[in-house]
Design a protein around this motif. Structure first.
Motif, PDB file in Angstrom:
ATOM      1  N   GLU A   4     104.091  93.847-120.739  1.00 43.40           N
ATOM      2  CA  GLU A   4     105.356  94.290-120.471  1.00 43.40           C
ATOM      3  C   GLU A   4     106.117  94.982-121.496  1.00 43.40           C
ATOM      4  O   GLU A   4     107.264  95.002-121.715  1.00 43.40           O
ATOM      5  CB  GLU A   4     106.226  93.069-119.990  1.00 43.40           C
ATOM      6  N   GLN A   5     105.496  95.769-122.377  1.00 44.89           N
ATOM      7  CA  GLN A   5     106.094  96.645-123.431  1.00 44.89           C
ATOM      8  C   GLN A   5     105.574  97.898-123.565  1.00 44.89           C
ATOM      9  O   GLN A   5     106.249  98.863-123.960  1.00 44.89           O
ATOM     10  CB  GLN A   5     106.204  95.804-124.531  1.00 44.89           C
ATOM     11  N   THR A   6     104.275  97.938-123.427  1.00 40.18           N
ATOM     12  CA  THR A   6     103.469  99.290-123.735  1.00 40.18           C
ATOM     13  C   THR A   6     103.793 100.229-122.742  1.00 40.18           C
ATOM     14  O   THR A   6     103.647  99.995-121.578  1.00 40.18           O
ATOM     15  CB  THR A   6     102.067  99.039-123.938  1.00 40.18           C
ATOM     16  N   GLU A   7     104.170 101.590-122.751  1.00 42.99           N
ATOM     17  CA  GLU A   7     104.463 102.647-122.050  1.00 42.99           C
ATOM     18  C   GLU A   7     103.215 103.362-121.891  1.00 42.99           C
ATOM     19  O   GLU A   7     102.679 103.901-123.171  1.00 42.99           O
ATOM     20  CB  GLU A   7     105.744 103.393-122.483  1.00 42.99           C
ATOM     21  N   VAL A   8     102.808 103.925-120.949  1.00 40.30           N
ATOM     22  CA  VAL A   8     101.773 104.611-120.607  1.00 40.30           C
ATOM     23  C   VAL A   8     101.931 105.899-119.735  1.00 40.30           C
ATOM     24  O   VAL A   8     102.698 105.765-118.677  1.00 40.30           O
ATOM     25  CB  VAL A   8     100.259 104.099-120.128  1.00 40.30           C
ATOM     26  N   PRO A   9     102.005 107.220-120.326  1.00 46.61           N
ATOM     27  CA  PRO A   9     102.592 108.506-119.489  1.00 46.61           C
ATOM     28  C   PRO A   9     101.359 108.462-118.319  1.00 46.61           C
ATOM     29  O   PRO A   9      99.968 108.439-118.626  1.00 46.61           O
ATOM     30  CB  PRO A   9     102.408 109.495-120.453  1.00 46.61           C
ATOM     31  N   VAL A  10     101.719 108.901-117.155  1.00 49.17           N
ATOM     32  CA  VAL A  10     100.955 109.180-116.070  1.00 49.17           C
ATOM     33  C   VAL A  10     101.354 110.405-115.170  1.00 49.17           C
ATOM     34  O   VAL A  10     102.661 110.598-115.334  1.00 49.17           O
ATOM     35  CB  VAL A  10     100.922 107.848-114.986  1.00 49.17           C
ATOM     36  N   THR A  11     100.728 110.928-114.436  1.00 51.18           N
ATOM     37  CA  THR A  11     101.026 112.434-113.955  1.00 51.18           C
ATOM     38  C   THR A  11     100.343 111.900-112.395  1.00 51.18           C
ATOM     39  O   THR A  11      99.336 111.823-112.143  1.00 51.18           O
ATOM     40  CB  THR A  11     100.260 113.618-114.475  1.00 51.18           C
ATOM     41  N   ILE A  12     101.412 112.134-111.445  1.00 47.01           N
ATOM     42  CA  ILE A  12     101.019 111.816-110.310  1.00 47.01           C
ATOM     43  C   ILE A  12     101.436 113.116-109.239  1.00 47.01           C
ATOM     44  O   ILE A  12     102.387 113.923-109.241  1.00 47.01           O
ATOM     45  CB  ILE A  12     101.867 110.734-109.522  1.00 47.01           C
ATOM     46  N   SER A  13     100.250 113.366-108.328  1.00 46.82           N
ATOM     47  CA  SER A  13     100.634 114.492-107.424  1.00 46.82           C
ATOM     48  C   SER A  13     101.632 114.115-106.403  1.00 46.82           C
ATOM     49  O   SER A  13     101.024 113.208-105.707  1.00 46.82           O
ATOM     50  CB  SER A  13      99.281 115.171-107.078  1.00 46.82           C
ATOM     51  N   ILE A  14     102.308 114.819-105.803  1.00 44.32           N
ATOM     52  CA  ILE A  14     103.241 114.621-104.825  1.00 44.32           C
ATOM     53  C   ILE A  14     102.438 114.695-103.439  1.00 44.32           C
ATOM     54  O   ILE A  14     102.676 113.714-102.751  1.00 44.32           O
ATOM     55  CB  ILE A  14     104.436 115.495-104.836  1.00 44.32           C
ATOM     56  N   ASP A  15     101.231 115.319-103.382  1.00 42.77           N
ATOM     57  CA  ASP A  15     100.577 115.378-102.350  1.00 42.77           C
ATOM     58  C   ASP A  15      99.859 113.871-101.951  1.00 42.77           C
ATOM     59  O   ASP A  15      99.520 113.641-101.024  1.00 42.77           O
ATOM     60  CB  ASP A  15      99.608 116.404-102.297  1.00 42.77           C
ATOM     61  N   ASP A  16      99.650 113.060-103.200  1.00 41.91           N
ATOM     62  CA  ASP A  16      98.990 111.652-102.989  1.00 41.91           C
ATOM     63  C   ASP A  16     100.181 110.769-102.610  1.00 41.91           C
ATOM     64  O   ASP A  16      99.666 109.475-102.083  1.00 41.91           O
ATOM     65  CB  ASP A  16      98.410 111.485-104.505  1.00 41.91           C
ATOM     66  N   ILE A  17     101.335 111.135-102.594  1.00 46.49           N
ATOM     67  CA  ILE A  17     102.424 109.967-102.191  1.00 46.49           C
ATOM     68  C   ILE A  17     102.646 109.913-100.823  1.00 46.49           C
ATOM     69  O   ILE A  17     102.850 111.156-100.388  1.00 46.49           O
ATOM     70  CB  ILE A  17     103.660 110.133-103.037  1.00 46.49           C
TER      71      ILE A  17
END
Length: 239
Positions: free
Chosen positions: A100-113
């Protein structure tokens, strides 16, 4: 000599609620500025007016009334217009659930939402052997409250208001009562007269309602623990 006109591309998508194909264009710079200024104001009325104005300008199909679109239609439409306007990938920083503290950067394609639809969802709510209710989906105003609520306030009161605003009509074999002809107090009193099992049937309508949702797996770089995070609602994709 006048400056040349910049051509704006047009795109198509299906509204999740009806399957109807509509045409839209991306945000223009002036519209993006309008949205940014409205969000910075933290005034829900300004945000509502800005989103309404921008969506009305960007939707090219005639006869679409933004105010009457279900919340999940607005979320899906807004997300796709934003994607064609500023990029089809969203970059987020998610907090790992295991510590509940470590941040992880992610990239999401709008087509997948996508809009997720649950089996068993029904707009008709049976209260007893004689009485039924027909529900309607939350409006643009409720979309603003759910995604950009800066006012705080009691969650119970807000939930009650949402439920009351989403009752379209109450009926039995002999008579139909339209909530548009009732006062807020009458609707509130009607809801408060229900027993717990009846109220849970109404809550089921909201729990199973179609929603903008995306599941993503992340790994905590410190603990190496893998977790699955479910992002729901438009605000989850702009944190």
């Amino acid at each position: 000599m006048p400056l040349p006109t910049i051509a704006t591309p047009t795109y198509e998508l299906e509204l999740p609620s009806t399957g109807k194909t509509i045409k839209y264009r991306p945000f223009l710079v002036k519209e993006e500025k309008l949205l940014v200024l409205a969000l910075e104001s933290e005034d829900t009325k300004e945000i509502s007016n800005a989103i309404k104005a921008v969506l009305k300008s960007c939707i090219k199909t005639r006869g679409i009334k933004v105010e009457q679109l279900p919340t999940f239609d607005i979320e899906f439409l807004f997300l796709n217009i934003r994607g064609e306007s500023v990029g089809e990938e969203i970059e987020l920083k998610l907090i790992c659930p295991d510590d509940e503290q470590t941040e992880v950067p992610v990239t999401i394609s709008i087509d997948d939402i996508k809009i997720q639809k649950q089996k068993g969802h029904n707009k008709q709510v049976k209260l007893d052997d004689n009485l039924m209710m027909e529900m309607k989906y939350p409006s643009l105003d409720e979309f603003i409250k759910n995604n950009f609520d800066f006012d705080g306030g009691s969650q119970m009161d807000q939930s009650f208001e949402v439920i009351a605003s989403c009752i379209d009509k109450i009926y039995n074999e002999e008579e139909v009562w339209s909530t548009s002809e009732c006062t807020k107090k009458e609707i509130k009193d009607f809801l408060e007269s229900m027993n717990s099992s009846q109220f849970k049937e109404i809550e089921k309508f909201f729990e199973t309602m179609p929603k903008l949702s995306h599941e993503i797996e992340i790994t905590n770089p410190n603990t190496k623990v893998k977790s699955t995070i479910v992002l729901e609602g438009l605000s989850s994709f702009f944190t």
